[in-house]
Motif scaffolding. Structure first.
Motif, PDB file in Angstrom:
ATOM      1  N   LEU A 109       0.822  -1.210   0.000  1.00 16.20           N
ATOM      2  CA  LEU A 109       0.000   0.000   0.000  1.00 16.20           C
ATOM      3  C   LEU A 109       0.857   1.261   0.000  1.00 16.20           C
ATOM      4  CD1 LEU A 109      -2.828  -1.002   2.522  1.00 16.20           C
ATOM      5  CD2 LEU A 109      -3.040  -0.679   0.042  1.00 16.20           C
ATOM      6  N   GLN A 110       1.954   1.235   0.769  1.00 16.16           N
ATOM      7  CA  GLN A 110       2.845   2.402   0.794  1.00 16.16           C
ATOM      8  C   GLN A 110       3.528   2.593  -0.552  1.00 16.16           C
ATOM      9  OE1 GLN A 110       2.471   4.205   3.614  1.00 16.16           O
ATOM     10  NE2 GLN A 110       1.108   2.462   4.093  1.00 16.16           N
ATOM     11  N   LEU A 111       3.939   1.488  -1.159  1.00 17.43           N
ATOM     12  CA  LEU A 111       4.558   1.575  -2.493  1.00 17.43           C
ATOM     13  C   LEU A 111       3.541   2.044  -3.533  1.00 17.43           C
ATOM     14  CD1 LEU A 111       6.724  -1.684  -2.489  1.00 17.43           C
ATOM     15  CD2 LEU A 111       7.544   0.688  -2.354  1.00 17.43           C
ATOM     16  N   PHE A 112       2.293   1.615  -3.359  1.00 20.41           N
ATOM     17  CA  PHE A 112       1.249   2.046  -4.281  1.00 20.41           C
ATOM     18  C   PHE A 112       1.034   3.559  -4.194  1.00 20.41           C
ATOM     19  CE2 PHE A 112      -3.299   2.899  -5.101  1.00 20.41           C
ATOM     20  CZ  PHE A 112      -3.348   2.509  -6.436  1.00 20.41           C
ATOM     21  N   MET A 113       1.046   4.098  -2.980  1.00 18.87           N
ATOM     22  CA  MET A 113       0.890   5.548  -2.805  1.00 18.87           C
ATOM     23  C   MET A 113       2.042   6.302  -3.467  1.00 18.87           C
ATOM     24  SD  MET A 113      -0.418   5.708   1.156  1.00 18.87           S
ATOM     25  CE  MET A 113      -0.214   7.480   1.220  1.00 18.87           C
ATOM     26  N   ILE A 114       3.245   5.813  -3.297  1.00 16.10           N
ATOM     27  CA  ILE A 114       4.407   6.463  -3.923  1.00 16.10           C
ATOM     28  C   ILE A 114       4.305   6.373  -5.444  1.00 16.10           C
ATOM     29  CG2 ILE A 114       6.915   6.340  -4.179  1.00 16.10           C
ATOM     30  CD1 ILE A 114       7.010   5.326  -1.284  1.00 16.10           C
ATOM     31  N   PHE A 115       3.826   5.201  -5.937  1.00 10.53           N
ATOM     32  CA  PHE A 115       3.685   5.028  -7.386  1.00 10.53           C
ATOM     33  C   PHE A 115       2.650   6.003  -7.949  1.00 10.53           C
ATOM     34  CE2 PHE A 115       1.441   2.942 -10.921  1.00 10.53           C
ATOM     35  CZ  PHE A 115       2.480   2.879 -11.832  1.00 10.53           C
ATOM     36  N   VAL A 116       1.521   6.161  -7.249  1.00  6.82           N
ATOM     37  CA  VAL A 116       0.476   7.108  -7.699  1.00  6.82           C
ATOM     38  C   VAL A 116       1.031   8.525  -7.735  1.00  6.82           C
ATOM     39  CG1 VAL A 116      -1.741   8.153  -7.075  1.00  6.82           C
ATOM     40  CG2 VAL A 116      -1.443   5.675  -6.942  1.00  6.82           C
ATOM     41  N   THR A 117       1.822   8.890  -6.731  1.00 10.53           N
ATOM     42  CA  THR A 117       2.437  10.220  -6.699  1.00 10.53           C
ATOM     43  C   THR A 117       3.394  10.411  -7.879  1.00 10.53           C
ATOM     44  OG1 THR A 117       2.289  10.177  -4.300  1.00 10.53           O
ATOM     45  CG2 THR A 117       3.759  11.811  -5.260  1.00 10.53           C
ATOM     46  N   TYR A 118       4.077   9.314  -8.213  1.00 13.58           N
ATOM     47  CA  TYR A 118       5.048   9.389  -9.311  1.00 13.58           C
ATOM     48  C   TYR A 118       4.370   9.647 -10.660  1.00 13.58           C
ATOM     49  CZ  TYR A 118       8.615   7.901 -12.613  1.00 13.58           C
ATOM     50  OH  TYR A 118       9.499   7.845 -13.678  1.00 13.58           O
ATOM     51  N   ILE A 119       3.217   9.010 -10.881  1.00 13.03           N
ATOM     52  CA  ILE A 119       2.545   9.172 -12.184  1.00 13.03           C
ATOM     53  C   ILE A 119       1.604  10.372 -12.211  1.00 13.03           C
ATOM     54  CG2 ILE A 119       2.685   6.702 -12.677  1.00 13.03           C
ATOM     55  CD1 ILE A 119      -0.236   6.417 -11.891  1.00 13.03           C
ATOM     56  N   ASP A 120       1.247  10.907 -11.040  1.00 12.37           N
ATOM     57  CA  ASP A 120       0.379  12.085 -10.962  1.00 12.37           C
ATOM     58  C   ASP A 120       1.181  13.242 -10.392  1.00 12.37           C
ATOM     59  OD1 ASP A 120      -1.589  13.944 -10.753  1.00 12.37           O
ATOM     60  OD2 ASP A 120      -2.979  12.687  -9.596  1.00 12.37           O
ATOM     61  N   SER A 121       1.608  14.119 -11.245  1.00  8.89           N
ATOM     62  CA  SER A 121       2.480  15.234 -10.837  1.00  8.89           C
ATOM     63  C   SER A 121       1.774  16.267  -9.990  1.00  8.89           C
ATOM     64  CB  SER A 121       3.072  15.919 -12.085  1.00  8.89           C
ATOM     65  OG  SER A 121       2.018  16.385 -12.920  1.00  8.89           O
ATOM     66  N   SER A 122       0.438  16.228  -9.977  1.00 15.21           N
ATOM     67  CA  SER A 122      -0.297  17.218  -9.181  1.00 15.21           C
ATOM     68  C   SER A 122      -0.219  16.915  -7.681  1.00 15.21           C
ATOM     69  CB  SER A 122      -1.769  17.255  -9.631  1.00 15.21           C
ATOM     70  OG  SER A 122      -2.394  16.010  -9.400  1.00 15.21           O
ATOM     71  N   ILE A 123       0.179  15.687  -7.341  1.00 11.57           N
ATOM     72  CA  ILE A 123       0.299  15.314  -5.923  1.00 11.57           C
ATOM     73  C   ILE A 123       1.745  15.544  -5.478  1.00 11.57           C
ATOM     74  CG2 ILE A 123       0.047  13.435  -4.245  1.00 11.57           C
ATOM     75  CD1 ILE A 123      -1.913  12.127  -6.157  1.00 11.57           C
ATOM     76  N   PRO A 124       1.939  16.346  -4.447  1.00  9.46           N
ATOM     77  CA  PRO A 124       3.317  16.635  -3.995  1.00  9.46           C
ATOM     78  C   PRO A 124       3.976  15.385  -3.374  1.00  9.46           C
ATOM     79  CG  PRO A 124       1.710  17.629  -2.515  1.00  9.46           C
ATOM     80  CD  PRO A 124       0.932  17.090  -3.672  1.00  9.46           C
ATOM     81  N   LEU A 125       5.153  15.040  -3.879  1.00  9.80           N
ATOM     82  CA  LEU A 125       5.874  13.854  -3.407  1.00  9.80           C
ATOM     83  C   LEU A 125       6.300  13.971  -1.951  1.00  9.80           C
ATOM     84  CD1 LEU A 125       7.156  11.125  -4.075  1.00  9.80           C
ATOM     85  CD2 LEU A 125       9.196  12.365  -4.850  1.00  9.80           C
ATOM     86  N   SER A 126       6.725  15.162  -1.543  1.00 10.00           N
ATOM     87  CA  SER A 126       7.216  15.350  -0.169  1.00 10.00           C
ATOM     88  C   SER A 126       6.117  15.077   0.854  1.00 10.00           C
ATOM     89  CB  SER A 126       7.754  16.765   0.007  1.00 10.00           C
ATOM     90  OG  SER A 126       6.727  17.724  -0.286  1.00 10.00           O
ATOM     91  N   SER A 127       4.912  15.485   0.526  1.00  9.36           N
ATOM     92  CA  SER A 127       3.790  15.254   1.451  1.00  9.36           C
ATOM     93  C   SER A 127       3.484  13.767   1.571  1.00  9.36           C
ATOM     94  CB  SER A 127       2.544  16.005   0.956  1.00  9.36           C
ATOM     95  OG  SER A 127       2.774  17.394   0.932  1.00  9.36           O
ATOM     96  N   ILE A 128       3.506  13.081   0.413  1.00 11.38           N
ATOM     97  CA  ILE A 128       3.235  11.637   0.432  1.00 11.38           C
ATOM     98  C   ILE A 128       4.321  10.887   1.192  1.00 11.38           C
ATOM     99  CG2 ILE A 128       3.053   9.590  -1.021  1.00 11.38           C
ATOM    100  CD1 ILE A 128       0.571  11.311  -0.995  1.00 11.38           C
ATOM    101  N   MET A 129       5.578  11.304   0.995  1.00 11.06           N
ATOM    102  CA  MET A 129       6.675  10.652   1.705  1.00 11.06           C
ATOM    103  C   MET A 129       6.555  10.862   3.212  1.00 11.06           C
ATOM    104  SD  MET A 129       8.365   8.977  -0.459  1.00 11.06           S
ATOM    105  CE  MET A 129       9.760   8.532   0.545  1.00 11.06           C
ATOM    106  N   TYR A 130       6.067  12.040   3.602  1.00 12.89           N
ATOM    107  CA  TYR A 130       5.859  12.325   5.019  1.00 12.89           C
ATOM    108  C   TYR A 130       4.753  11.426   5.588  1.00 12.89           C
ATOM    109  CZ  TYR A 130       4.935  15.000   9.270  1.00 12.89           C
ATOM    110  OH  TYR A 130       4.754  15.365  10.581  1.00 12.89           O
ATOM    111  N   ILE A 131       3.696  11.281   4.795  1.00 13.69           N
ATOM    112  CA  ILE A 131       2.598  10.404   5.225  1.00 13.69           C
ATOM    113  C   ILE A 131       3.074   8.950   5.335  1.00 13.69           C
ATOM    114  CG2 ILE A 131       0.365   9.441   4.526  1.00 13.69           C
ATOM    115  CD1 ILE A 131      -0.254  12.171   3.263  1.00 13.69           C
TER     116      ILE A 131
END
Length: 334
Positions: free
Chosen positions: A19-41
């Motif tokens: 699930l954590q890898l899936f969230m990072i993958f979604v962030t990677y393909i969707d540039s509108s989602i900030p990566l730093s916020s997802i990594m913090y989560i």
């Protein structure tokens, strides 16, 4: 236990990581989602999941650890209280199985007691006609026939006696009465019972008893000595059997030495095994393989150590090493 717990929960742990890898993958393909916020989560999720895993480990492992550490008996008192539904299922299943085993064990014990009582009663009943047979044999005038009948009578008598003690030996602790006894009286009584057999085989006894008083049980030491003397007579021909006692290092030693066929070196370590007869005399139907086994078992209960030295075709020496008096008193009082 930690490794076992992690293996048990590996599917949940793998799901969390996926699930954590899936969230990072979604962030990677969707540039509108900030990566730093997802990594913090993701980092916070890891921290929370680790704390949760530790708490659950300490809570869930109690029951399983108590199962692993419990002794193999019917006692469930030392098992930790079951908290989860699965643990309660395990606890109930174990309790039901133990109750069934207890009932089965109780039934088997009752059946065994009844069988033992019936056999003991039968043995005592058989002894009555045996006594009558002995009186009849005493009136036989032909010495050769008398000797043959006496030998067969002795065989039946000793087999019954062996069977009687075989049934009693399981409860030997309840049958012991430790007292000072006179070895000489017991030895001569057993020799007298073998007299007709010894005359038939041309066997004599050479008895030297320096020490005669020992602390033990009369019935069972008589049985042990009877087995040793019977074996000595059985496997000897036209020779003397030496019986001697002495004291060594504050312990009474009793030796029974014969000059019969002896014991093969490969059999020495097995002669006290249940049912073992011989690897060299396969045609010998006289042996049951129970005499020495029962004698050794009874000796252990009396804290007596039995040793044997033997040389093939030259004879055997069985030695009874009685316990020190103070050692017996100390163990008996515990």
């Amino acid at each position: 236990m930690i490794k076992k717990y992690l293996i048990e929960r590996r599917s949940w742990i793998i799901l969390f990581f996926c699930l954590q890898l899936f969230m990072i993958f979604v962030t990677y393909i969707d540039s509108s989602i900030p990566l730093s916020s997802i990594m913090y989560i993701v980092f916070l999720s890891f921290m929370i999941f680790s704390i949760f895993l530790i708490i659950r480990y300490n809570k869930e492992i109690k029951f399983m650890k108590s199962l692993e550490e419990r002794e193999n008996n019917f006692d469930l008192a030392n098992i930790a209280h079951a908290e989860s539904p699965f643990e309660r299922i395990i606890e109930k299943s174990m309790a039901d199985q133990i109750e069934i085993l207890k009932q089965t064990s109780s039934k088997n014990l009752i059946a065994l007691e009844e069988e033992k009582d019936e056999l003991l009663s039968w043995i005592h009943e058989v002894k009555t006609p045996l006594t009558a047979m002995q009186l009849v044999i005493d009136r036989v005038e032909d010495e050769q026939i008398k000797a043959n009948l006496t030998y067969e009578w002795l065989r039946i008598h000793f087999l019954l006696d062996q069977q009687l003690h075989q049934k009693r030996i399981h409860f030997i602790e309840n049958d012991l009465y430790i007292e000072n006894i006179d070895l000489q009286e017991i030895i001569f009584q057993e020799i007298r019972s073998l007299q007709s057999w010894c005359i038939q085989k041309g066997i004599g006894f050479d008895v030297h008893l320096e020490t005669t008083e020992v602390l033990t049980d009369t019935k069972w030491i008589a049985f042990i000595i009877r087995q040793l003397l019977t074996n000595a007579v059985k496997y000897s021909e036209s020779s003397d059997i030496i019986v001697k006692s002495y004291e060594e290092a504050h312990q009474t030693i009793l030796e029974v030495e014969d000059f019969g066929r002896g014991i093969s070196p490969k059999d020495i370590t097995r002669i006290f095994d249940k049912g073992f007869t011989s690897t060299t005399e396969h045609k010998d139907n006289r042996a049951t393989g129970m005499g020495l086994y029962l004698a050794n078992k009874a000796a252990k209960s009396l804290l007596i150590h039995i040793t044997v030295k033997s040389e093939l075709n030259k004879g055997s020496t069985f030695t009874l090493i009685f316990p020190k008096r103070n050692e017996f008193v100390r163990i008996s009082s515990m």
